[in-house]
Design a protein around this motif. Structure first.
Motif, mmCIF file in Angstrom:
data_model
loop_
_atom_site.group_PDB
_atom_site.id
_atom_site.type_symbol
_atom_site.label_atom_id
_atom_site.label_comp_id
_atom_site.label_asym_id
_atom_site.label_seq_id
_atom_site.Cartn_x
_atom_site.Cartn_y
_atom_site.Cartn_z
ATOM 1 N N ALA A 18 14.618 -54.652 -2.190
ATOM 2 C CA ALA A 18 14.981 -53.644 -3.404
ATOM 3 C C ALA A 18 14.118 -53.355 -4.346
ATOM 4 O O ALA A 18 12.908 -53.873 -4.334
ATOM 5 C CB ALA A 18 16.214 -54.308 -4.043
ATOM 6 N N PRO A 19 13.974 -51.991 -5.065
ATOM 7 C CA PRO A 19 13.159 -51.551 -6.091
ATOM 8 C C PRO A 19 13.094 -52.506 -7.309
ATOM 9 O O PRO A 19 13.915 -53.123 -7.438
ATOM 10 C CB PRO A 19 13.528 -50.233 -6.317
ATOM 11 N N ALA A 20 12.077 -52.990 -7.644
ATOM 12 C CA ALA A 20 11.679 -53.709 -8.772
ATOM 13 C C ALA A 20 12.317 -53.089 -9.943
ATOM 14 O O ALA A 20 12.313 -51.770 -10.301
ATOM 15 C CB ALA A 20 10.417 -54.011 -8.970
ATOM 16 N N PRO A 21 12.989 -53.815 -10.861
ATOM 17 C CA PRO A 21 13.819 -53.341 -12.188
ATOM 18 C C PRO A 21 12.651 -52.806 -13.233
ATOM 19 O O PRO A 21 11.519 -53.318 -13.111
ATOM 20 C CB PRO A 21 14.466 -54.439 -12.565
ATOM 21 N N ALA A 22 12.981 -51.805 -14.077
ATOM 22 C CA ALA A 22 12.217 -51.496 -15.057
ATOM 23 C C ALA A 22 12.314 -52.473 -16.261
ATOM 24 O O ALA A 22 13.316 -53.242 -16.198
ATOM 25 C CB ALA A 22 12.305 -50.016 -15.372
ATOM 26 N N CYS A 23 11.336 -52.452 -16.886
ATOM 27 C CA CYS A 23 11.378 -53.308 -18.316
ATOM 28 C C CYS A 23 11.987 -52.124 -19.503
ATOM 29 O O CYS A 23 11.524 -51.226 -19.821
ATOM 30 C CB CYS A 23 9.833 -53.625 -18.854
ATOM 31 N N VAL A 441 16.924 -41.338 -5.770
ATOM 32 C CA VAL A 441 17.947 -41.918 -6.916
ATOM 33 C C VAL A 441 17.040 -43.149 -7.661
ATOM 34 O O VAL A 441 16.257 -43.731 -7.218
ATOM 35 C CB VAL A 441 19.151 -42.500 -6.263
ATOM 36 N N ALA A 442 17.362 -42.934 -8.924
ATOM 37 C CA ALA A 442 17.005 -44.081 -9.479
ATOM 38 C C ALA A 442 18.214 -44.770 -10.438
ATOM 39 O O ALA A 442 18.952 -43.943 -11.317
ATOM 40 C CB ALA A 442 15.928 -43.570 -10.826
ATOM 41 N N THR A 443 18.168 -45.991 -10.611
ATOM 42 C CA THR A 443 19.325 -46.819 -11.411
ATOM 43 C C THR A 443 18.615 -47.747 -12.125
ATOM 44 O O THR A 443 17.306 -48.295 -11.694
ATOM 45 C CB THR A 443 20.166 -47.065 -10.657
ATOM 46 N N THR A 444 19.123 -48.286 -13.226
ATOM 47 C CA THR A 444 18.440 -49.416 -14.058
ATOM 48 C C THR A 444 18.661 -50.736 -13.159
ATOM 49 O O THR A 444 17.942 -51.493 -13.362
ATOM 50 C CB THR A 444 19.173 -49.606 -15.344
ATOM 51 N N ARG A 445 19.732 -50.930 -12.208
ATOM 52 C CA ARG A 445 19.978 -52.009 -11.683
ATOM 53 C C ARG A 445 19.440 -51.940 -10.266
ATOM 54 O O ARG A 445 19.706 -50.880 -9.596
ATOM 55 C CB ARG A 445 21.347 -52.297 -11.598
ATOM 56 N N SER A 446 18.740 -52.602 -9.810
ATOM 57 C CA SER A 446 17.947 -52.679 -8.223
ATOM 58 C C SER A 446 19.058 -52.364 -7.159
ATOM 59 O O SER A 446 18.812 -51.512 -6.386
ATOM 60 C CB SER A 446 17.105 -53.676 -7.772
ATOM 61 N N VAL A 450 19.763 -49.371 -4.271
ATOM 62 C CA VAL A 450 19.997 -49.887 -2.829
ATOM 63 C C VAL A 450 21.097 -49.301 -2.140
ATOM 64 O O VAL A 450 21.213 -48.794 -1.079
ATOM 65 C CB VAL A 450 19.677 -51.371 -2.568
ATOM 66 N N ASN A 451 22.374 -49.543 -2.848
ATOM 67 C CA ASN A 451 23.550 -49.282 -2.205
ATOM 68 C C ASN A 451 23.671 -47.717 -2.064
ATOM 69 O O ASN A 451 24.170 -47.061 -1.311
ATOM 70 C CB ASN A 451 24.742 -49.514 -3.396
ATOM 71 N N ALA A 452 23.314 -46.744 -3.116
ATOM 72 C CA ALA A 452 23.154 -45.270 -3.144
ATOM 73 C C ALA A 452 22.439 -45.059 -1.925
ATOM 74 O O ALA A 452 22.887 -43.862 -1.132
ATOM 75 C CB ALA A 452 22.748 -44.970 -4.488
ATOM 76 N N GLN A 453 21.193 -45.481 -1.932
ATOM 77 C CA GLN A 453 20.317 -45.065 -0.661
ATOM 78 C C GLN A 453 21.055 -45.333 0.742
ATOM 79 O O GLN A 453 21.045 -44.790 1.570
ATOM 80 C CB GLN A 453 18.964 -45.795 -0.724
ATOM 81 N N ARG A 454 21.704 -46.620 0.988
ATOM 82 C CA ARG A 454 22.326 -46.991 1.986
ATOM 83 C C ARG A 454 23.343 -46.085 2.575
ATOM 84 O O ARG A 454 23.676 -45.708 3.517
ATOM 85 C CB ARG A 454 22.826 -48.569 1.824
ATOM 86 N N LYS A 455 24.002 -45.923 1.297
ATOM 87 C CA LYS A 455 25.509 -45.245 1.702
ATOM 88 C C LYS A 455 25.314 -43.654 1.993
ATOM 89 O O LYS A 455 26.125 -43.167 2.689
ATOM 90 C CB LYS A 455 26.511 -45.337 0.607
ATOM 91 N N PHE A 456 24.408 -43.041 1.139
ATOM 92 C CA PHE A 456 24.350 -41.640 1.314
ATOM 93 C C PHE A 456 23.097 -41.079 1.949
ATOM 94 O O PHE A 456 22.908 -39.820 1.786
ATOM 95 C CB PHE A 456 24.610 -41.172 -0.343
ATOM 96 N N PHE A 458 19.528 -41.268 0.717
ATOM 97 C CA PHE A 458 18.401 -40.842 -0.191
ATOM 98 C C PHE A 458 17.095 -41.311 0.617
ATOM 99 O O PHE A 458 17.016 -42.360 1.082
ATOM 100 C CB PHE A 458 18.655 -41.524 -1.491
ATOM 101 N N GLN A 459 15.952 -40.417 0.417
ATOM 102 C CA GLN A 459 14.703 -40.627 0.971
ATOM 103 C C GLN A 459 14.283 -41.852 0.303
ATOM 104 O O GLN A 459 13.567 -42.665 0.759
ATOM 105 C CB GLN A 459 14.056 -39.502 1.050
ATOM 106 N N ARG A 460 14.375 -41.782 -0.908
ATOM 107 C CA ARG A 460 13.530 -42.752 -1.990
ATOM 108 C C ARG A 460 14.665 -43.023 -2.958
ATOM 109 O O ARG A 460 15.501 -42.772 -3.495
ATOM 110 C CB ARG A 460 12.500 -42.070 -2.623
ATOM 111 N N ALA A 461 14.264 -44.653 -3.145
ATOM 112 C CA ALA A 461 15.210 -45.293 -4.307
ATOM 113 C C ALA A 461 14.377 -46.079 -5.430
ATOM 114 O O ALA A 461 13.380 -46.476 -4.845
ATOM 115 C CB ALA A 461 16.086 -46.500 -3.751
ATOM 116 N N SER A 462 14.546 -45.780 -6.541
ATOM 117 C CA SER A 462 13.751 -46.364 -7.693
ATOM 118 C C SER A 462 14.590 -46.970 -8.567
ATOM 119 O O SER A 462 15.807 -46.639 -9.099
ATOM 120 C CB SER A 462 12.745 -45.478 -8.146
#
Length: 723
Positions: A18-23, A441-446, A450-456, A458-462
């Motif tokens: 999963a993408p690392a969360p932002a601070c 796609v970018a979300t605050t929670r990792s 991941v869910n958005a990328q898996r379901k729809f 997306f080429q990149r998740a962050s």
């Protein structure tokens, strides 16, 4: 990074990349050293996910009620699709860990990079290599405490809060029913406090472990075992019985609460710590006048967003022991040698083996109560520097052709935010559109990314929104975040040369409206649409077609049966604006679309969250909006009536349209409530792809926003509004 997650629909448990969360402000980024598996709460969740749909419904009747309400409002098909989409998502596991601070967010001065901390929270202290944790859910680990022992701090705080709720005194007698992880810690805390302890549990090894920790006697909750424990408790209390009975057991049996009444002395205390069945035997509790208390998780502050998320602490003079202070107190006891945690560590496993560990725990082949996940490569020497990678703001850029493709080619789409609304109401339509290319796609929670990328697809998740704004393959940005951030993200996306679709509201005050307008002027980029989707609803479109054949002003009456919000809803956060500010633009825009112009005057009266507004239009048309929160959840949420030029029309919840004309009535029905999201998304995408004007003019978006703010701010101030 690696993270443990489970699909609630299939029960699959995996270790994801999963993408690392932002601070973020108000918290710290923590690199995990050890995280503790809860053999109670987590295994219950894991087992629940493996149930059939019927089994899940029986386990969560609260969610079944929400589903039935959704069926009444949206129709069975839409409600089913939304529920299945929510079920078919990865959810995180974990809530207790120890790690090293590798980055400090704005506004945090209590912690520094390199500090070893214990962290708590089932949304924050997850089984993941990196976690962002709010400052009030972190406690610095004292010197001399091993990180694998500090990982127990959250469960220790749960046990400590239960003991505090019992208010034990030196020399008293207590019985702990349920000697799992929490129960074992309760025993140790009571012994450290000078309390004589007995216990009950069906696993003999747990009974012996509690006795080694200082309990006088522990036994199985059989008739013989209960009699043994009762005899010891009576001897220790000079025949009085237990001053306190602490329930740390779970499950469907009512035996713990029945045994508690037998063992407790007259006017004793019974404290529920676990998720215990509580069918109180009235006579037994009445005759002894027992005091039944609940212990809420880690302590005061739990479930209070102002404390947990915003870092607003409770003054010690009013609340001595909060979540964070309980964490620190537990760690101090471990550091001072008054509390033994080492004997609770049953096994340690690398995070890569997490799925196997949970499977063995579920099957019963892995014994013990304290199982830890270790994160290889996270040793202290390797984590003294902050996490690499830029989190800087995207540089301001002049308006470019990126926002107006105009060639009929593919539209690269990026999303900032992918919560429930985005994944159920926007992304399915974007994914199905043949000119859309889901890029980033970018979300605050990792896991949300991941869910958005898996379901729809997306080429990149962050977890960094700047990754979306700086991506040259992204032509259009969808902003689907919480309200307070909308205006800022709109401005930044416009500056980056993107077309922007932002969910309502566009802004929370006039200053933010002006910020957006200034950005449009400065960049020349006016490619903006707000998610006022109801004007695009098929039933509204058909109603508008009928109205276009009429001459003369219209009287439009819009009843919104908004209903009450759950007490935990972020809509109740005043920093997000009033509730009407968040939703009211929908209804004003719909009335304006039917009338064919923007309002020139308005009056409103408010009472609590309820609003009555009257809009006046240039041609003499009027629109009245009644927004109420106290109606029945089964009554249609939105009812729209229109009168004028010898005709009437009524739209019930976007599912039934009736038109009374000269001599006849026509009625049209739909299976589900289509509120226009699909058509609005398509109109926006096609405008970007073909270089056409936006489906709603900027002037109209601003007029609707300003009218909404005028009414909504009056709702905040509890006074009439006029303009």
């Amino acid at each position: 990074m690696k993270q443990v997650a489970q699909n609630y629909k299939s029960g699959e448990l995996v270790v994801l990349d999963a993408p690392a969360p932002a601070c973020r402000p108000g918290g710290v980024l923590v690199r995990s050293l050890f995280s503790l598996i809860s053999t109670g709460t987590e295994l219950m969740k894991v087992s629940e996910a493996r149930l059939s749909l019927v089994g899940k419904a029986r386990a969560r009747p609260d969610q079944v009620k929400k589903l039935l309400d959704a069926v009444a409002q949206q129709g069975p098909l839409a409600a089913y699709q939304k529920a299945m989409s929510k079920l078919d998502s990865y959810t995180p596991l974990g809530y207790s860990l120890c790690g090293v601070v590798v980055e400090v967010g704005e506004g945090v001065d209590q912690l520094s990079v390199g500090d070893v901390v214990a962290a708590a929270g089932n949304e924050f202290a997850l089984h993941a290599e990196l976690n962002w944790v709010p400052v009030n859910l972190c406690a610095r680990v004292p010197d001399g405490v091993l990180p694998e022992h500090a990982a127990f701090a959250t469960v220790g705080a749960i046990a400590m809060q239960g003991v505090r709720r019992a208010e034990p005194q030196l020399g008293e007698v207590a019985c702990v029913i349920g000697l799992g992880l929490v129960g074992q810690l309760v025993v140790r805390l009571l012994v450290a406090a000078g309390v004589k302890v007995v216990g009950l549990d069906g696993v003999e090894a747990r009974c012996r472990l509690a006795e080694k920790a200082g309990a006088l006697a522990c036994a199985s909750p059989t008739p013989e075992g209960v009699s043994l424990v009762e005899t010891v408790a009576l001897d220790a209390s000079e025949g009085l019985g237990c001053d306190h009975v602490l329930l740390a057991a779970g499950g469907p049996s009512n035996q713990p609460v029945e045994v508690a009444a037998r063992l407790a002395r007259d006017r004793g205390r019974v404290v529920d710590i676990g998720k215990t069945r509580l069918d109180l035997p009235w006579n037994a509790y009445y005759e002894k006048e027992l005091d039944v208390r609940f212990s809420r998780s880690y302590g005061p502050g739990r479930y209070d967003d102002r404390y947990e998320l915003e870092g607003v602490d409770y003054p010690a003079g009013y609340v001595r022991w909060t979540e964070r202070r309980n964490l620190s107190s537990f760690l101090d006891l471990v550091a001072g040698g008054q509390l033994d945690v080492a004997t609770l560590v049953s096994s340690v496993h690398p995070i890569d083996e997490a799925a196997d560990v949970y499977a063995r725990l579920r099957e019963g082949t892995l014994e013990g109560i304290g199982h830890l996940l270790h994160y290889p490569g996270s040793e202290l020497a390797a984590v003294q520097a902050a996490r690499p990678g830029s989190t800087s703001r995207v540089p301001r850029a002049a308006y470019t052709a990126g926002a107006r493709i105009g060639t009929g080619g593919k539209v690269g789409v990026g999303l900032i935010g992918a919560g429930s609304y985005a994944t159920s109401m926007l992304l399915p339509h974007l994914a199905a559109h043949d000119v859309v290319d889901l890029v980033s796609v970018a979300t605050t929670r990792s896991l949300s990314a991941v869910n958005a990328q898996r379901k729809f697809g997306f080429q990149r998740a962050s977890t960094h929104a700047d990754d979306v704004l700086s991506d040259p393959a992204v032509h259009a940005v969808f902003v689907v975040t919480r309200h307070r951030s909308h205006a800022d993200w709109v401005c930044r996306a416009l500056e980056a040369g993107k077309a922007v679709f932002v969910e309502k509201p566009l802004a929370l005050d006039e200053a933010q409206v002006q910020q957006v307008l200034d950005t449009v002027v400065r960049t020349g980029n006016d490619r903006l649409l707000v998610g006022f989707n109801r004007r695009f609803a098929p039933m509204v479109d058909e109603l508008a077609a009928h109205l276009r054949r009429l001459r003369g002003p219209l009287a439009v009456r819009y009843l919104v049966n908004a209903g009450r919000l759950d007490a935990t809803s972020w809509y109740l956060d005043s920093a997000e604006g009033s509730r009407f500010v968040g939703e009211g633009g929908h209804f004003i825009d719909t009335v304006s679309a039917l009338v064919g112009s923007d309002p020139v005057d308005l009056h409103a009266a408010v009472h609590g969250e309820d609003v009555s507004a009257l809009l006046a239009y240039p041609d003499g048309s009027t629109g009245s909006i009644t927004y109420v929160t106290t109606g029945s959840a089964r009554f249609p949420k939105e009812v729209l009536d229109v009168s004028g030029a010898g005709a009437n029309a009524r739209l019930d919840n976007f599912r039934r349209l009736s038109v009374w004309g000269r001599g006849r009535v026509t009625t049209k029905r739909a299976m589900s409530a289509d509120k226009g999201q699909r058509r609005q998304v398509a109109a926006f995408v096609e405008a970007v792809a073909q270089g056409r004007e936006m489906p709603i003019s900027l002037d109209s978006l601003v007029a609707t926003t300003r009218a909404t703010l005028a009414i909504g701010h009056g709702a905040c101030e509890q006074e009439p509004v006029s303009r």
